[in-house]
Design a protein around this motif. Structure first.
Motif, PDB file in Angstrom:
ATOM      1  N   PRO A 109       8.248 -19.898   2.299  1.00 35.45           N
ATOM      2  CA  PRO A 109       6.609 -19.660   2.488  1.00 35.45           C
ATOM      3  C   PRO A 109       6.429 -18.279   3.066  1.00 35.45           C
ATOM      4  O   PRO A 109       6.971 -17.967   4.096  1.00 35.45           O
ATOM      5  CB  PRO A 109       6.034 -20.688   3.206  1.00 35.45           C
ATOM      6  CG  PRO A 109       6.883 -21.787   3.141  1.00 35.45           C
ATOM      7  CD  PRO A 109       8.178 -21.310   3.245  1.00 35.45           C
ATOM      8  N   GLY A 110       5.473 -17.459   2.552  1.00 38.89           N
ATOM      9  CA  GLY A 110       5.209 -16.058   2.729  1.00 38.89           C
ATOM     10  C   GLY A 110       6.222 -15.020   2.566  1.00 38.89           C
ATOM     11  O   GLY A 110       6.045 -13.865   2.960  1.00 38.89           O
ATOM     12  N   LYS A 111       7.130 -15.247   1.856  1.00 38.33           N
ATOM     13  CA  LYS A 111       8.354 -14.327   1.478  1.00 38.33           C
ATOM     14  C   LYS A 111       8.533 -14.113  -0.009  1.00 38.33           C
ATOM     15  O   LYS A 111       8.134 -15.395  -0.761  1.00 38.33           O
ATOM     16  CB  LYS A 111       9.567 -14.605   2.219  1.00 38.33           C
ATOM     17  CG  LYS A 111       9.437 -14.368   3.837  1.00 38.33           C
ATOM     18  CD  LYS A 111      10.893 -14.602   4.151  1.00 38.33           C
ATOM     19  CE  LYS A 111      10.964 -14.416   5.912  1.00 38.33           C
ATOM     20  NZ  LYS A 111      12.209 -14.397   6.388  1.00 38.33           N
ATOM     21  N   GLU A 112       8.941 -13.227  -0.448  1.00 35.89           N
ATOM     22  CA  GLU A 112       8.914 -13.035  -1.782  1.00 35.89           C
ATOM     23  C   GLU A 112      10.552 -13.716  -2.347  1.00 35.89           C
ATOM     24  O   GLU A 112      11.379 -14.234  -1.384  1.00 35.89           O
ATOM     25  CB  GLU A 112       9.390 -11.577  -2.295  1.00 35.89           C
ATOM     26  CG  GLU A 112       8.109 -10.590  -1.924  1.00 35.89           C
ATOM     27  CD  GLU A 112       7.225 -10.817  -3.009  1.00 35.89           C
ATOM     28  OE1 GLU A 112       5.891 -10.774  -2.634  1.00 35.89           O
ATOM     29  OE2 GLU A 112       7.337 -11.166  -4.077  1.00 35.89           O
ATOM     30  N   ARG A 113      10.429 -14.226  -3.565  1.00 33.49           N
ATOM     31  CA  ARG A 113      11.623 -14.746  -4.050  1.00 33.49           C
ATOM     32  C   ARG A 113      12.859 -14.108  -4.298  1.00 33.49           C
ATOM     33  O   ARG A 113      12.574 -12.796  -4.561  1.00 33.49           O
ATOM     34  CB  ARG A 113      11.196 -15.626  -5.270  1.00 33.49           C
ATOM     35  CG  ARG A 113      12.136 -16.291  -6.162  1.00 33.49           C
ATOM     36  CD  ARG A 113      11.773 -17.046  -7.307  1.00 33.49           C
ATOM     37  NE  ARG A 113      10.880 -18.105  -6.887  1.00 33.49           N
ATOM     38  CZ  ARG A 113      10.168 -18.870  -8.078  1.00 33.49           C
ATOM     39  NH1 ARG A 113      10.556 -18.684  -9.334  1.00 33.49           N
ATOM     40  NH2 ARG A 113       9.359 -19.820  -7.795  1.00 33.49           N
ATOM     41  N   GLN A 164      13.411 -19.364  -1.993  1.00 26.94           N
ATOM     42  CA  GLN A 164      12.100 -18.819  -1.557  1.00 26.94           C
ATOM     43  C   GLN A 164      11.521 -19.562  -0.282  1.00 26.94           C
ATOM     44  O   GLN A 164      11.587 -20.550  -0.362  1.00 26.94           O
ATOM     45  CB  GLN A 164      10.849 -18.942  -2.709  1.00 26.94           C
ATOM     46  CG  GLN A 164       9.433 -17.954  -2.265  1.00 26.94           C
ATOM     47  CD  GLN A 164       8.756 -17.998  -3.569  1.00 26.94           C
ATOM     48  OE1 GLN A 164       8.785 -19.113  -4.422  1.00 26.94           O
ATOM     49  NE2 GLN A 164       7.872 -17.125  -3.470  1.00 26.94           N
TER      50      GLN A 164
END
Length: 125
Positions: free
Chosen positions: A41-45, A39
């Motif tokens: 920052p700012g994105k989906e896992r 993951q």
């Protein structure tokens, strides 16, 4: 309860390699499927790779196929992720996870399963 601890992260130049490890401890009665996620920052896992309980079946995200290899050593209660030909877009926090229960393939890991705290991988160009 089972505890998972990742290690092996760090900084590497593009094209380099890293090997992540995930050590499992606690009350492990039987092996279950496990997986690596990442993951930023700012994105989906994102699911990176998964492996069945016996280590004979694996699956990879299209973004890492051919470069990453997931494996496990059940005698050592350890999961591995060998990462080769690393790219800057591989930069992320990498998490390992283990299913709490036996389940059919594919290995669908959810929030109720076991998760490690993560290890940072940074790939520079």
């Amino acid at each position: 309860q089972v505890q998972l601890v990742e290690s092996g992260g760090g900084s590497v130049q593009a094209g380099g390699s890293l090997r992540l490890s995930c050590a499992a401890s606690g009350y492990i009665y039987r092996a279950t499927c496990m997986a690596w996620f990442r993951q930023v920052p700012g994105k989906e896992r994102e699911g990176v790779a998964s492996i069945d309980a016996g280590g004979g079946t694996t699956d990879y995200a299209d973004s890492v196929g051919g470069r990453f290899t997931i494996s496990r050593d059940n005698a050592k209660n350890t999961l591995y992720l060998q990462m080769n030909s690393l790219k800057p877009e591989d930069t992320a926090m990498y998490y390992c996870a283990a299913a709490k229960t036996r389940r059919n393939w594919p290995c669908r890991i959810g929030t109720d399963d076991y998760w490690g705290r993560g290890t940072q991988v940074t790939v520079s160009s």
